[in-house]
Design a protein around this motif. Structure first.
Motif, mmCIF file in Angstrom:
data_model
loop_
_atom_site.group_PDB
_atom_site.id
_atom_site.type_symbol
_atom_site.label_atom_id
_atom_site.label_comp_id
_atom_site.label_asym_id
_atom_site.label_seq_id
_atom_site.Cartn_x
_atom_site.Cartn_y
_atom_site.Cartn_z
ATOM 1 N N CYS A 90 118.699 2.380 71.359
ATOM 2 C CA CYS A 90 117.898 2.124 70.151
ATOM 3 C C CYS A 90 116.662 3.006 70.160
ATOM 4 O O CYS A 90 116.106 3.294 71.217
ATOM 5 C CB CYS A 90 117.456 0.671 70.112
ATOM 6 S SG CYS A 90 118.828 -0.462 70.329
ATOM 7 N N MET B 67 115.293 0.591 66.097
ATOM 8 C CA MET B 67 114.540 -0.680 66.156
ATOM 9 C C MET B 67 113.095 -0.287 65.937
ATOM 10 O O MET B 67 112.399 0.108 66.863
ATOM 11 C CB MET B 67 114.725 -1.381 67.513
ATOM 12 C CG MET B 67 116.076 -2.039 67.674
ATOM 13 S SD MET B 67 116.236 -2.958 69.227
ATOM 14 C CE MET B 67 115.418 -4.499 68.857
ATOM 15 N N VAL C 204 115.519 -2.959 61.497
ATOM 16 C CA VAL C 204 116.703 -2.562 62.276
ATOM 17 C C VAL C 204 117.462 -1.554 61.412
ATOM 18 O O VAL C 204 117.935 -1.893 60.320
ATOM 19 C CB VAL C 204 117.579 -3.782 62.615
ATOM 20 C CG1 VAL C 204 118.901 -3.351 63.222
ATOM 21 C CG2 VAL C 204 116.829 -4.711 63.571
ATOM 22 N N ALA D 131 120.832 -5.977 67.757
ATOM 23 C CA ALA D 131 119.407 -5.650 67.527
ATOM 24 C C ALA D 131 118.741 -6.750 66.692
ATOM 25 O O ALA D 131 117.592 -7.135 66.950
ATOM 26 C CB ALA D 131 119.295 -4.295 66.829
ATOM 27 N N SER E 69 113.433 -9.891 61.393
ATOM 28 C CA SER E 69 114.180 -8.632 61.489
ATOM 29 C C SER E 69 114.877 -8.366 60.168
ATOM 30 O O SER E 69 115.519 -9.257 59.605
ATOM 31 C CB SER E 69 115.239 -8.722 62.588
ATOM 32 O OG SER E 69 114.654 -9.183 63.777
#
Ligand SMILES: CC(C)(COP(=O)(O)OP(=O)(O)OC[C@H]1O[C@@H](n2cnc3c(N)ncnc32)[C@H](O)[C@@H]1OP(=O)(O)O)[C@@H](O)C(=O)NCCC(=O)NCCSC(=O)C[C@@H](O)CCCCCCCCCCCCC(=O)O
Length: 704
Positions: free
Chosen positions: A392, A416, A430, A444, A455
């Protein structure tokens, strides 16, 4: 929706039955009326216990009902009846007692709670106040200062904290309902509503108004609690109802309730490839590698450690690594102290060798924003990590697909994107690419949730959602200054709208050199040049010219404002800047004009919103809720305005379109003022409610 049974011979046990949180819907309220009446009139019942089904006492009023016609019995008389009952009534609190749920418990004569239960009056975060007696009963129980704190912040307490404050009578780690029944069997009838220390904390109204940034509910909460301090209970209750009536139908309440549901909508992510939250299983993650321990890497390490994950923190420069280790320990110590929890930190391993991440399940890269450096790193990681390790990147704008293409398994690469300070800010973008596996996105998203983040899954494009929309907003602010506004005028308008900081104060805080670097990388900077057209469109070189003078903002003591010293935070208008701007306008042949706050708001916000419509049209964000949550949690957009897209829906889409057309005519060289075709489509579809936009976006259309 509520059941009455008799237990232990003489205790009437009333259970609320409305999963998942036993919200007080019309049917539940009717159920309480019926069961309380039966329990009180049954001579075999000597005392009553109220509990919730499935380990949750009650999550409060049913927020879904607020949007429509309210029917069924109202809460206030129900709670008054419970309080007036001549048999002792005990609340058995498990899981949550929030809002109307806690108000129900406060109307009971005694409260027994599980130690881990969450108690609070969060109505203020929905643009409301606790209007079922909460503003009158809580101060009478625990005093005005403590009640004001809970009601104006909406914060949750644990059972143990609630005991300390005197909200509950007993805390248990055993079966709460059994403990409450035992308690009920041991008490004579009575009531513990008392009138204690009802003095008010001086200066509270000024403090609350200042931190409310224009939100009206916190102010109404103070007024209601003030009534508890000065009026008899019945009149206080009347005042509570009057204040609630002003809040209930307000745009702010609608916006805040939209935010409540949107925060839950964004966790149910989907992508244009068809992958979805409910069909993609996250991979279990226990050990994470963080590469690069600058400001972002340090914050990410702290956030992971606080979430209980093992972290391998890598910084290849020994000295930088030592400094990072020291800084991370300090951050962890301060956070542990603030949260009143024991220190974590022994699960972090530091290393100067990249190979240290060879056995982790997920790596988060947080090195400098330099594509060549990141390319090299991703190639190395792809070789040295386990074949199924997720790679990530914390990049804020670089191409995730390109990074993925450097690896053996592009499907395991996602962005991320954390926000500074990463252990404090709630937002995580994300970023998925066309090749990202659904499991990589799900993992994630799940990791973000474990870190307590909101998120939001978004597609890959330059700047993703947040920074892409920020560009036109910031650019408009500079154009307005060229045309005659001062940084103070622009910032004041945005701060009065509700942003904690205007564009220029924010730019001084984060450093003018940050944007300068990005513009340089995009080939926009021409040192010493004043030309106002670059790459075929209007450009403001003002920020570049200030950087060339070494004015980087707070860190150099000068930027758009003047500061007492480098690092100081108190922004003062700078006479030097005023003359610099006058000279600049004269050399550019610009005639300064008066710019009012309406123009500031329309040009900055509508440019930002317009880019939001482009993002929706391209499928980079799945819905308006995603954009709104990114702006509320990552960019300080006032929550009581619901986020930029909700704000647009409140202003009226036709009005936004008409003003964009107006400004575009005046400034044909500014492409971001050209109205998005999705905005036009929504207007020609009759400007539907924001909840229906997704349908319109998905409808096949021709752009001819
Ligand atoms: C409870 C939680 C902490 C649980 O968290 P968890 O993570 O476990 O779960 P989720 O958050 O994912 O929730 C699961 C699921 O449940 C839905 N949900 C949660 N709470 C509610 C709720 N209160 N109502 C409806 N639905 C709820 C959630 O949306 C999820 O659904 P999904 O479909 O996504 O699965 C957590 O959920 C939480 O924090 N909940 C909210 C708690 C809260 O804020 N409570 C306060 C509610 S407001 C209130 O109680 C007001 C009271 O003071 C009563 C006031 C009476 C007023 C009556 C109206 C008077 C009108 C007067 C105006 C007169 C006008 C005139 O005169 O004209």
């Amino acid at each position: 929706m509520a059941a009455l049974t008799r237990v232990s011979g003489s205790v009437g046990l009333i259970s609320l039955l409305n999963p998942p949180v036993n919200a007080l819907s019309a049917a539940v309220r009717q159920g309480i009326v019926d069961t309380v009446r039966r329990a009180v009139s049954d001579p075999q019942v000597k005392s009553v216990v109220i509990c919730g089904q499935n380990g949750v006492f009650c999550g409060g009023a049913d927020i879904k009902e607020f949007g429509g016609h309210m029917s069924g019995p109202p809460l206030v008389p129900i709670f008054n009846t419970i309080e007036a009952a001549d048999k002792p009534v005990v609340a058995a609190i498990e899981g949550s007692a929030l809002g109307g749920g806690l108000e129900l418990a406060l109307a009971c004569h005694y409260r027994i709670t599980q130690s881990k239960a969450r108690l609070g009056l969060p109505e203020v975060s929905l643009g409301l106040l606790p209007a079922a007696g909460g503003t009158q009963r809580l101060p009478r129980l625990i005093g005005v200062p403590a009640a004001l704190d809970l009601i104006t912040t909406g914060r949750h307490l644990t059972g143990a904290e609630a005991l300390k404050l005197g909200i509950v009578d007993q805390v248990t780690d055993q079966n709460t309902v059994e403990a409450a029944v035992k308690f009920a069997l041991s008490i004579p009838s009575g009531c513990n509503i008392c009138r204690l220390h009802l003095s008010e904390r001086p200066g509270v109204m000024q403090r609350v108004k200042k931190s409310a940034h224009g939100a009206i509910a916190p102010v109404a909460c103070v007024q209601a609690v003030q009534a508890a301090a000065t009026l008899p209970f019945t009149q206080g209750m009347q005042r509570e109802q009057e204040l609630m009536a002003t809040l209930f139908g307000s745009g702010q309440a609608r916006a805040l309730q939209y935010c409540f549901f949107s925060q839950r909508v964004v966790s149910k992510w989907s992508s244009p490839s068809g992958s979805r939250w409910d069909t993609s299983k996250p991979k279990p993650v226990t050990k994470v590698g963080v590469i690069g321990l600058g400001t972002m890497g340090r914050g990410i390490t702290v956030a992971l450690a606080l979430a209980g994950l093992s972290v391998v923190a890598v910084e290849t420069q020994q000295q930088q690594m030592m400094a990072a280790q020291h800084a991370v320990s300090g951050m962890l110590e301060r956070t542990a102290r603030r949260r009143g929890v024991s220190l974590v930190g022994d699960q972090i391993r530091y290393s100067v060798e990249l190979e240290a991440v060879a056995d982790v399940e997920l790596v988060i890269e947080a090195v400098f924003e330099d594509m060549a450096l990141k390319e090299k790193l991703f190639k190395q990681l792809s070789t040295l990590c386990k074949a199924d390790t997720l790679l990530c990147s914390n990049t804020s704008s670089l191409d995730i697909d390109h990074l993925a293409s450097q690896t053996h398994s592009p499907q395991l690469v996602v962005g991320m994107h954390f926000f500074a300070p990463a252990h404090v800010m709630k937002l995580l973008e994300v970023v998925y690419g066309p090749r990202s596996a659904p499991q990589a996105v799900a993992t994630a998203m799940e990791l973000g949730k474990r870190m307590g983040k909101v998120s939001v899954a978004v597609g890959n494009c330059s700047g993703f959602v947040g920074n892409r929309m920020l560009m036109p907003y910031v650019e408009e602010a500079s154009f307005l200054v060229e045309e005659g506004a001062s940084p103070e005028i622009v910032d004041r308008a945005l701060e009065e709208f509700g942003f904690p900081m205007g564009v220029f104060r924010m730019s001084d805080l984060s450093g003018l050199d940050v944007g300068w670097k990005v513009r340089k990388a995009r080939g926009l900077v021409e040192p010493g040049q004043m030309s106002r057209v670059r790459q075929g469109r209007r450009y403001s070189p003002l920020g570049d010219l200030l950087c060339e003078q070494g004015r980087f903002g707070q860190k150099t003591g000068r930027g758009w404002y003047l500061y007492d010293s480098a690092g100081s935070r108190e922004a003062q208008p700078d006479p030097w800047l005023q003359s610099f701007l006058e000279e600049y306008r004269a050399r550019q042949g610009l005639v300064s004009r008066r710019i009012d706050s309406q123009e500031v708001l329309e040009r900055c916000l509508y440019a930002l919103i317009n880019e939001g419509f482009n993002i929706l049209q391209e499928g980079i964000a799945a819905g308006p809720e995603d954009i709104d949550m990114i702006y509320v949690f990552g960019y300080g957009f006032p929550r009581h305005r619901g986020g930029p897209m909700f704000y647009a829906s409140q202003v009226g889409l036709a009005q936004v379109l008409q003003r964009l057309e107006h400004y575009q005519q005046l400034h044909p060289d500014i492409p971001h003022l050209r109205p998005s075709s999705l905005l036009r489509r929504l207007v020609s579809s009759g400007s539907p409610r924001i909840q229906r936009w997704r349908e319109i976006i998905r409808m096949p259309h021709s752009s001819l």
